[in-house]
Design an enzyme around this catalytic site. Structure first.
Site, PDB file in Angstrom:
ATOM      1  N   ILE A  85       0.820  -1.223   0.000  1.00 24.65           N
ATOM      2  CA  ILE A  85       0.000   0.000   0.000  1.00 24.65           C
ATOM      3  C   ILE A  85       0.850   1.267   0.000  1.00 24.65           C
ATOM      4  CG2 ILE A  85      -2.087  -1.006   1.018  1.00 24.65           C
ATOM      5  CD1 ILE A  85      -1.165   0.168   3.734  1.00 24.65           C
ATOM      6  N   HIS A 153       7.474 -11.816   4.891  1.00 29.92           N
ATOM      7  CA  HIS A 153       7.006 -11.456   3.538  1.00 29.92           C
ATOM      8  C   HIS A 153       8.156 -11.127   2.612  1.00 29.92           C
ATOM      9  CE1 HIS A 153       7.130  -7.795   6.025  1.00 29.92           C
ATOM     10  NE2 HIS A 153       7.346  -7.090   4.924  1.00 29.92           N
ATOM     11  N   HIS A 155       9.234  -8.902  -0.552  1.00 31.59           N
ATOM     12  CA  HIS A 155       8.921  -7.784  -1.441  1.00 31.59           C
ATOM     13  C   HIS A 155       9.385  -8.146  -2.842  1.00 31.59           C
ATOM     14  CE1 HIS A 155       8.513  -4.555   1.727  1.00 31.59           C
ATOM     15  NE2 HIS A 155       9.230  -5.430   2.421  1.00 31.59           N
TER      16      HIS A 155
END
Lengths: 218, 218
Positions: A85, A153, A155
């Site tokens: 986001i 996570h 990227h």
């Protein structure tokens, strides 16, 4: 003379989830304060080789409201991916295990293989969707390594060609300093649809190639 | 209510290579100008859960002479890992497919799963060997993304706690600017032995856990 032939393991079956058994209220493997777990609990798995149409309620960006919109790119029983986001560049996305795992070392062996498999697929898909040919894959573990959300996570960050000053700002921003702009909702929705489509395309090409190789061996 | 249970695929068999069939002169899947292909052609696969002793000729660092020494950490038929010769921190290592693949999108689906599997194992191993608990995983694709050697590789970079100025230098150096010191041969050899040992330990623990889970299901 031939090269050392790796024993070819059969490709694992593509998981075809059954969304009807998905229970979005469950939190057994989730952390209630984790924003990525909120996404994981909200969006049911779908077959990534034929993603739902953009109008489908099951991938509606506003399902995470009042939290920020979520632009889903991939949703299997094991992993999920969505647009960052606060993107560093168009197409900046995150891939993570569906279950709450703080660091890469908390991930199961099976999850790690699935992450490896899909980080390649998503890299190809985002490159097709954005037309940007270079990219970084970054996965941070722990505060000293600039991990912000403690849910493991990867990227995937497209790297458009930039001149010196902007490139420098880009790199330092990648590790948590400097300015990042918020994702525009309309752009996010269109880009996400394009990436989901490309994911399906890449998976189908992989399958076709694997079938071809099997036939060639007969 | 239970969470969506991913269909548990059976863990793929741990590849047990046969070093006697390894042909170091072969270059069918290699690029003759690539330094990582030189390493790949030089070092035969071994079973990562029981690495050869440090004295073994098959992992001797000087086999790549007159090129720089190579401190092998992992060598399977599909992937290899070794210490970076210009480390950003102690334990900085590289993991790559054995075959020459310029970018992550050139890697096969099977190789990508294997890379995902071993980037987790190596992360755990380097953390045990160095005692550094935070780390970055970085994989660069293309010149704009600071890829220097065009043979797909994952960096695993331990991140000791650093004060502001040094942390900043660390981050910018990670993407190809600034000073990096050469690896000391003696330190490299000791550290590599420790990481190989820890890789074997992690794999054995994974196997034990998988056996336990199988038994629990009966």
């Amino acid at each position: 003379m031939t090269p050392p032939k790796p024993p070819s393991p059969p490709p694992p079956p593509v998981p075809v989830p059954n969304p009807s058994t998905f229970d979005p209220t469950s939190s057994a493997t989730h952390d209630s304060t984790c924003p990525f777990c909120t996404i994981s609990k909200t969006y049911p798995p779908y077959d990534p080789s034929s993603p739902p149409p953009p109008s489908s309620r099951s991938i509606s960006p506003s399902l995470t409201s009042p939290n920020p919109c979520t632009f889903m790119l991939l949703s299997t029983p094991v992993v999920i991916a969505f647009l960052d986001i606060m993107p560093l560049s168009p197409g900046h996305l995150l891939l993570c295990p569906r279950s709450h795992r703080p660091k890469l070392t908390d991930v199961t062996p099976e999850e790690s293989a699935e992450l490896g498999r899909y980080v390649r697929v998503l890299s190809a898909a985002v490159s097709r969707a954005t037309g940007i040919r270079d990219w970084n894959v970054v996965q941070n573990n722990g505060a000293a390594a600039a991990q912000v959300v403690p849910h493991c996570h990867f990227h995937v960050i497209p790297r458009p060609e930039l001149r010196d000053k902007r490139a420098e700002r880009f790199t330092s921003t990648m590790f948590g300093r400097g300015q990042r702009d918020e994702l525009d909702d309309e752009e996010g929705e269109a880009l996400a649809a394009e990436i989901r489509r490309a994911v399906g395309e890449v998976l189908k090409e992989d399958e076709d190639k694997s079938e071809e190789e099997k036939r060639a061996k007969l």
